[in-house]
Scaffold this motif. Structure first.
Motif, mmCIF file in Angstrom:
data_model
loop_
_atom_site.group_PDB
_atom_site.id
_atom_site.type_symbol
_atom_site.label_atom_id
_atom_site.label_comp_id
_atom_site.label_asym_id
_atom_site.label_seq_id
_atom_site.Cartn_x
_atom_site.Cartn_y
_atom_site.Cartn_z
ATOM 1 N N VAL A 1 -0.985 -15.343 13.219
ATOM 2 C CA VAL A 1 -1.755 -14.110 13.435
ATOM 3 C C VAL A 1 -2.126 -13.470 12.093
ATOM 4 O O VAL A 1 -3.268 -13.070 11.850
ATOM 5 N N LEU A 2 -1.141 -13.402 11.192
ATOM 6 C CA LEU A 2 -1.396 -12.795 9.877
ATOM 7 C C LEU A 2 -2.465 -13.566 9.112
ATOM 8 O O LEU A 2 -3.395 -12.984 8.559
ATOM 9 N N THR B 1 4.328 -20.480 4.857
ATOM 10 C CA THR B 1 4.890 -21.048 6.086
ATOM 11 C C THR B 1 5.178 -22.536 5.901
ATOM 12 O O THR B 1 6.242 -23.035 6.255
ATOM 13 N N VAL C 1 10.446 -8.023 12.066
ATOM 14 C CA VAL C 1 9.074 -8.474 12.270
ATOM 15 C C VAL C 1 8.081 -7.377 11.882
ATOM 16 O O VAL C 1 7.074 -7.623 11.225
ATOM 17 N N VAL C 2 8.415 -6.153 12.256
ATOM 18 C CA VAL C 2 7.513 -5.044 11.942
ATOM 19 C C VAL C 2 7.409 -4.824 10.440
ATOM 20 O O VAL C 2 6.327 -4.596 9.898
ATOM 21 N N LEU D 1 5.234 -7.544 9.089
ATOM 22 C CA LEU D 1 3.866 -7.322 9.556
ATOM 23 C C LEU D 1 3.217 -6.189 8.769
ATOM 24 O O LEU D 1 2.091 -6.313 8.275
ATOM 25 N N ALA E 1 10.204 -17.561 7.758
ATOM 26 C CA ALA E 1 10.178 -16.102 7.637
ATOM 27 C C ALA E 1 10.605 -15.679 6.244
ATOM 28 O O ALA E 1 10.050 -14.748 5.652
ATOM 29 N N LEU F 1 8.338 -17.536 17.386
ATOM 30 C CA LEU F 1 7.906 -16.162 17.120
ATOM 31 C C LEU F 1 7.417 -16.013 15.678
ATOM 32 O O LEU F 1 6.390 -15.389 15.407
ATOM 33 N N ILE F 2 8.193 -16.608 14.760
ATOM 34 C CA ILE F 2 7.844 -16.535 13.340
ATOM 35 C C ILE F 2 6.510 -17.227 13.080
ATOM 36 O O ILE F 2 5.629 -16.705 12.390
ATOM 37 N N LEU G 1 4.175 -17.853 15.171
ATOM 38 C CA LEU G 1 3.102 -17.094 15.809
ATOM 39 C C LEU G 1 2.677 -15.951 14.890
ATOM 40 O O LEU G 1 1.490 -15.710 14.655
ATOM 41 N N LEU G 2 3.685 -15.258 14.361
ATOM 42 C CA LEU G 2 3.414 -14.145 13.445
ATOM 43 C C LEU G 2 2.604 -14.630 12.233
ATOM 44 O O LEU G 2 1.608 -14.022 11.839
ATOM 45 N N ALA G 3 3.024 -15.770 11.666
ATOM 46 C CA ALA G 3 2.329 -16.310 10.495
ATOM 47 C C ALA G 3 0.882 -16.630 10.843
ATOM 48 O O ALA G 3 -0.046 -16.303 10.092
#
Lengths: 166, 128, 354
Positions: free
Chosen positions: B21-22, A143, C20-21, C24, A110, B14-15, B17-19
């Motif tokens: 999706v982005l 990532t 997260v938002v 995003l 992140a 979660l992270i 998954l976010l990566a």
């Protein structure tokens, strides 16, 4: 870490280490085919360690020093990008690691993503939105490098924590 | 536990998954856009007509009057300059346009017909 | 462990959602912005007797396109001999009298014209006007002027009649009857003028085509080289002969198919040999020249067509250009370091180092 002088000195050493690592990284020859902005992020190991084990403000200070150094050695654009990326990613890492109890891998990935996002925003404002073409590649590379940083920390943290406790 | 920080926790997913999706959303942008080829007809640098090639139902001729008259034939999927009063006839000899990036120009009449759209041929310009 | 999470786990997860938002939103915003930038801004205008097409990328693209097109108009009003009151029209009128002070840009173009004229021993000659106006290729009805006329006016052509002084921006034509026609260099010079605007405008990349001269600047959004199709002299279709890949610089083509007319049994093309006063015959159909300067590439394309393949090679080497020659036997010769991808299969290809 009892005395404050010791604490400041330790933060200074970490900042110096972060600068040296980012300098080292700039010495590496650019990999052909890689988009601009894709980096290994060696110095993120230091920022993450600081965010996790030293504290929020020292970690932010280290990012600022690193950004300042980029200003001096690589110019205004690179300086702004490094500062914004460093501060944002440190914030995210600290939040995830200390407050939300994410694992090293997740927090580090992140952090790398946050670094890329902030850098892209600055690049977009300063140069042109054409740089956004690379955004998806940067997400993947970010990532990946985040996972590497997380793994490195997983190996380095236990001995470092012992060191710190002394 | 040797460290206060575990290497991996379930919520880390979660992270990632976010990566994913982005990155996925970003790569979608790279796909050729559905933008169908559009014929753009201009006279004196001003747009006269813009029509999606595939949506032309039946052959249609378009006569552009001016000092030099030019006739353009619009057909399903293609367009061509079929007549011009100009002396050189380069525009008529250009033939039929079917793909984005192609153009037919009548210099004396200052009329141009070109096809815009997602450029599959990857051509940025033309010399000659 | 559990006691650490339990007390304020709802608050914490709200914070997760917050972080997260933010991430995003930041990256999604970039995705939304991206399509606009990759599309490019297109502008079509007319000047210099040609169709001008610009495709520009970056935030100030529209402004840059407008500025480039007015820069080209300004240039035309300086260097076209047909425009009343232009520098070149004044210079031609003053032929055989005195030195004239001209605009810096005019002197620049004249200097480039003379440098190519000297390097090619007059194969490209900016003082071709006495002959080119006889043939009148740019008019509606070009005509064969006849041998007598050509012989009568040929002695007035010669680049040594044109003298320039770059220190005080003056120029002169030695004799009454001399005349400058920058038609063979003007489109390339227009590309240079546009590229100069692009450099100062802060766009990320752009391409301009003025007739058959093309100039590229900066980067495409995807970072790949600019791809420029070379017209197939034979075919009416637009598939082209092949594609030149270019990182930067300019490309110009001179082909005998561009402007022609037929009178009686003869077909004449517009690439006039200043030595003979007639359309050049060198066995070539078209020459495409790549050079960092548009003006040089434009003038060299004409010069190389007139010189023919053999005599062009040393000139290309001297001026740091590369070129693609197409001859009447359907053979393509690539001279110098060019990235060319053949498309039409009607041609054979060979390479020639410079």
């Amino acid at each position: 870490m009892k005395s404050s002088a010791k604490f400041v000195a330790f933060t200074g050493i970490l900042a110096a280490l972060a600068v040296v690592l980012s300098l080292l990284e700039n010495l590496l020859p650019p990999v052909p085919g890689m988009p601009p902005g894709a980096k290994l992020g060696l110095s993120n190991i230091v920022s993450m360690y600081a965010a996790g084990c030293v504290g929020f403000f020292p970690a932010m200070a280290i990012s600022l020093v690193k950004g300042l150094f980029a200003f001096l050695t690589r110019g205004i654009t690179a300086g702004l990008m490094s500062t914004a990326g460093g501060l944002f990613s440190t914030l995210i890492v600290w939040l995830l690691l200390k407050k939300l109890r994410f694992g090293l891998l997740g927090a580090s990935a992140a952090g790398a993503l946050a670094h890329n996002a902030a850098q892209l925003m600055i690049a977009c404002l300063l140069t042109s939105s054409a740089v956004l073409y690379y955004a998806p590649i940067l997400v993947l590379l970010g990532t990946a490098s985040g996972i590497l940083t997380g793994l490195a920390l997983g190996v380095l943290l236990p001995p470092l924590e012992k060191l710190q406790r002394r | 536990m040797s460290s206060r920080f575990p290497l991996f926790r379930k919520r880390d997913l979660l992270i990632f998954l976010l990566a994913a999706v982005l990155a996925g959303a970003g790569f979608l942008q790279w796909l050729p856009k559905s933008g169908a080829p559009v014929a753009v007809i201009e006279q004196d640098g001003k747009e006269i007509r813009r029509v999606e090639l595939s949506s032309i139902p039946q052959p249609e001729t378009l006569v552009l009057d001016g000092e030099i008259s030019v006739t353009i034939l619009l057909e399903p999927g293609q367009v061509s300059i079929i007549h011009s009063d100009c002396p050189d006839q380069i525009c008529v000899n250009t033939g039929t346009l079917t793909r984005p990036g192609q153009s037919a120009v009548c210099l004396p009449a200052r009329v141009s017909v070109r096809i815009v759209g997602e450029n599959n041929s990857g051509i940025d310009g033309m010399t000659g | 462990m559990n006691k650490n999470i339990a007390p304020s786990s709802i608050k914490k997860w709200t914070a997760v959602a917050g972080a997260v938002v933010i991430l995003l939103a930041a990256i999604l915003a970039s995705m939304v912005l991206y399509p606009q930038s990759s599309q490019g801004y297109e502008a079509t205008t007319w000047a210099m007797g040609s169709y001008i097409q610009q495709t520009l990328y970056g935030s100030s693209a529209e402004e840059a396109a407008t500025q480039a097109s007015s820069a080209i108009n300004e240039l035309e009003n300086l260097i076209s001999w047909r425009v009343a009151g232009s520098d070149i029209e004044k210079l031609n009128s003053a032929a055989g009298t005195d030195w004239l002070e001209l605009d810096e840009h005019t002197i620049d173009v004249l200097e480039q014209a003379l440098s190519v004229a000297e390097a090619t021993d007059g194969a490209y000659d900016p003082t071709i006007l006495p002959i080119s106006s006889l043939w009148n290729f740019d008019s509606d009805e070009p005509t064969f002027p006849g041998d007598d006329k050509i012989q009568e006016f040929l002695p007035f052509v010669g680049y040594e009649f044109l003298r320039i002084n770059t220190e005080d921006n003056t120029a002169s034509l030695r004799n009454h009857g001399n005349g400058v026609d920058l038609g063979g260099i003007g489109k390339g010079a227009a590309c240079d003028a546009a590229l100069k605007v692009y450099k100062e405008s802060g766009i990320s990349g752009g391409i301009i085509a003025v007739g058959g001269s093309v100039g590229v600047y900066g980067e495409k959004p995807d970072g790949t080289d600019w791809r420029i199709s070379v017209r197939d002299p034979d075919e009416d279709t637009q598939d082209g002969l092949g594609v030149l890949s270019l990182e930067e610089g300019c490309v110009s083509t001179s082909g005998s198919y561009e402007k022609t007319f037929t009178e009686g049994d003869n077909t004449y093309h517009h690439l006039l040999d200043a030595k003979t006063g007639y359309p050049a015959e060198s066995g070539l159909v078209s020459v495409t020249v790549v050079h960092e300067s548009g003006a040089i590439s434009d003038a060299l394309a004409t010069a190389c067509f007139i010189l023919g393949l053999e005599d062009s090679l040393p000139v290309l080497k001297e001026l740091g250009a590369s070129a693609l020659f197409i001859d009447e036997e359907h053979h393509i010769t690539i001279a110098g370091d060019l990235e060319f991808e053949q498309i039409s299969t009607n041609y054979t290809v060979s390479r020639q180092s410079l």
